[in-house]
Design a protein around this motif. Structure first.
Motif, PDB file in Angstrom:
ATOM      1  N   SER A   7     -49.262  41.707 -40.040  1.00 56.29           N
ATOM      2  CA  SER A   7     -48.724  42.300 -38.821  1.00 56.29           C
ATOM      3  C   SER A   7     -48.102  43.664 -39.103  1.00 56.29           C
ATOM      4  O   SER A   7     -47.672  43.961 -40.205  1.00 56.29           O
ATOM      5  N   LEU A  31     -47.208  29.260 -27.517  1.00 57.98           N
ATOM      6  CA  LEU A  31     -46.575  30.556 -27.774  1.00 57.98           C
ATOM      7  C   LEU A  31     -46.681  30.915 -29.260  1.00 57.98           C
ATOM      8  O   LEU A  31     -46.997  32.052 -29.622  1.00 57.98           O
ATOM      9  N   ALA A  32     -46.446  29.915 -30.132  1.00 51.65           N
ATOM     10  CA  ALA A  32     -46.541  30.158 -31.576  1.00 51.65           C
ATOM     11  C   ALA A  32     -47.961  30.543 -31.975  1.00 51.65           C
ATOM     12  O   ALA A  32     -48.173  31.439 -32.801  1.00 51.65           O
ATOM     13  N   ARG A  78     -48.584  34.066 -30.964  1.00 52.76           N
ATOM     14  CA  ARG A  78     -47.941  34.995 -31.906  1.00 52.76           C
ATOM     15  C   ARG A  78     -48.736  35.078 -33.215  1.00 52.76           C
ATOM     16  O   ARG A  78     -48.855  36.150 -33.817  1.00 52.76           O
ATOM     17  N   GLU A 123     -51.696  37.253 -32.744  1.00 53.44           N
ATOM     18  CA  GLU A 123     -51.244  38.649 -32.649  1.00 53.44           C
ATOM     19  C   GLU A 123     -50.973  39.197 -34.055  1.00 53.44           C
ATOM     20  O   GLU A 123     -51.359  40.321 -34.379  1.00 53.44           O
ATOM     21  N   GLU A 124     -50.330  38.376 -34.909  1.00 57.11           N
ATOM     22  CA  GLU A 124     -50.083  38.816 -36.292  1.00 57.11           C
ATOM     23  C   GLU A 124     -51.400  39.041 -37.030  1.00 57.11           C
ATOM     24  O   GLU A 124     -51.491  39.885 -37.915  1.00 57.11           O
ATOM     25  N   THR A 176     -54.413  41.050 -29.467  1.00 62.55           N
ATOM     26  CA  THR A 176     -53.310  41.145 -28.517  1.00 62.55           C
ATOM     27  C   THR A 176     -53.364  39.878 -27.676  1.00 62.55           C
ATOM     28  O   THR A 176     -54.442  39.488 -27.212  1.00 62.55           O
ATOM     29  N   THR A 177     -52.224  39.214 -27.517  1.00 63.51           N
ATOM     30  CA  THR A 177     -52.249  37.912 -26.848  1.00 63.51           C
ATOM     31  C   THR A 177     -51.174  37.804 -25.773  1.00 63.51           C
ATOM     32  O   THR A 177     -50.099  38.400 -25.874  1.00 63.51           O
ATOM     33  N   ASP A 190     -41.667  37.334 -23.249  1.00 69.65           N
ATOM     34  CA  ASP A 190     -42.536  38.503 -23.099  1.00 69.65           C
ATOM     35  C   ASP A 190     -44.002  38.138 -22.873  1.00 69.65           C
ATOM     36  O   ASP A 190     -44.684  38.764 -22.080  1.00 69.65           O
ATOM     37  N   LYS A 191     -44.500  37.151 -23.607  1.00 70.01           N
ATOM     38  CA  LYS A 191     -45.938  36.867 -23.562  1.00 70.01           C
ATOM     39  C   LYS A 191     -46.390  36.148 -22.289  1.00 70.01           C
ATOM     40  O   LYS A 191     -47.588  36.104 -22.004  1.00 70.01           O
TER      41      LYS A 191
END
Ligand code: ZN
Length: 398
Positions: free
Chosen positions: A6, A119-120, A123, A126-127, A131-132, A158-159
């Motif tokens: 990331s 959510l995890a 993320r 995304e790392e 883009t998620t 945010d997501k």
């Protein structure tokens, strides 16, 4: 192969001689990428030697990275028992499909699959370079949010960009009432307004005869506009597809699912590419349409007696395959079909910096062979994920 990390931005990249579709055709031009964004799109760009990587795109088409707005990134399914729970999305699946932005969701199962786990997973992807975003909730209404309500989820996480996928007209739904769905849509709308997000309700529409009846009533009897709802699987049978034509003609949005199996098509599912063609022939505004893959969702196959005989898994690679099919087999212009997986979802879901090849946009780019439209390169946030048709990055555990 290299593993992704990331926060890492590569050297500047100057892509020369790209035949750009943004998704409208912009002709032969150059693209300068810096810091994960598109710095400049213009012909004849040059920088002092050594300052950036210069790559000649040759005759390649360069188009925005694809947005897949309905993916079971954590896996889904489970309708045939625990062994039929489907696996989650791998980075390489997305790379092979040219998908640089995904919107993740839960499905039928909101017990063994949870929003914190979703959510995890978002993320993690995304790392790894994508883009998620996610939808909050699952099939059930009232919606089971992460922080107490969908309005709080939109404002505080945010997501989260909307609610869903909530199910209507389906034997697996919670049979939501008019009042329940009105309350959910109202809270999602208010959360969206206050957070500057789309705040749409992603609605799974099943095979039930009621089809879009509940959504039509909501638009007629409340102040909530049709654009608050993004109903999906609208091509799943001929009856629902006919309803979709009228719904979109009167200002509604519609999402067509691209993952399918031959048995579904035989049973009357309208393939997404054909659905687009028929919408265009019907004079319906194409700007209100999106494609999504339903990737990693389950595609159960049943025999004549209704017994489960097999289970396929939705693939994000079906997303662009359907665009390609629309262009090559149904004479849809490339820019028209591309919009359903780039500029349309970016606008409808308010994904800033996504779905365009333009100054200041995120550097999410896909290179296509101009003859076969095969994906030959993928760049996500300025980083090469595929070159010369081969993924050069893989997920953490691949
Ligand atoms: Zn669904």
């Amino acid at each position: 192969m290299q593993h992704n990390s990331s926060g890492y931005y590569p050297r500047m990249l100057l892509l020369k001689n790209a035949e750009v579709f943004d998704p409208e055709p912009r002709g032969r031009t150059d693209i300068l990428v810096a810091g994960g964004r598109i710095e400049r799109v213009a012909p004849g760009l040059s920088l002092p030697a050594g300052l950036c990587d210069v790559v000649d795109a040759g005759s390649s088409f360069v188009v925005p990275g694809f947005i897949d707005c309905h993916v079971h990134i954590l896996g889904g399914g489970g309708e045939g028992g625990y062994a039929t729970r489907t696996p989650g999305l791998r980075l390489s699946d997305a790379i092979l499909g040219g998908v640089t932005t995904v919107v993740g969701c839960l499905g039928t199962d909101g017990v063994t699959r949870s929003l914190p786990a979703l959510l995890a997973k978002a993320r993690a992807l995304e790392e790894e370079g994508l883009t998620t975003f996610i939808y909050s909730g699952h099939y059930a209404v009232p919606l089971q949010a992460m922080t107490g309500s969908i309005e709080r989820d939109l404002l505080l996480v945010d997501k989260v960009i909307g609610a869903g996928e909530v199910a209507v007209s389906d034997h697996r739904s919670t049979q939501p009432t008019f009042d329940e769905l009105a309350r959910l849509a109202a809270e999602t709308r208010r959360g969206g307004i206050l957070s500057g997000k789309a705040g749409v309700v992603n609605v799974h529409v099943g095979d039930g005869l009621r089809g879009l009846a509940l959504l039509r009533r909501l638009v007629e009897e409340t102040e909530i506009p049709a654009s608050q709802f993004l109903p999906t699987h609208m091509n799943r049978n001929p009856r629902l597809f006919e309803e979709a034509i009228a719904w979109v003609a009167s200002g509604g949005l519609a999402d067509f699912t691209t993952s399918t199996v031959p048995a579904f098509i035989e049973e009357g599912e309208v393939a997404a590419a054909l659905a687009l063609r028929r919408m265009m022939d019907g004079g319906v505004p194409v700007a209100n349409l999106t494609f999504s893959s339903d990737g990693q969702g389950s595609l159960p196959r049943f025999d004549a007696e209704g017994r489960l005989v097999g289970l396929d898994v939705g693939r994000v690679t079906s997303l662009f395959a359907s665009v390609r099919e629309a262009v090559l087999e149904h004479a849809v212009a490339l820019e028209t079909a591309l919009a359903l997986i780039t500029s349309n979802p970016a606008r409808i879901l308010k994904l800033r910096g996504k779905g365009r090849v333009a100054d200041g946009a995120d550097a999410d780019l896909v290179l296509l062979d101009p003859g076969t439209l095969a994906i030959t390169g993928v760049i996500a946030r300025g980083r090469w994920l595929m070159r010369d048709g081969q993924p050069i990055v893989q997920g953490t555990f691949e």
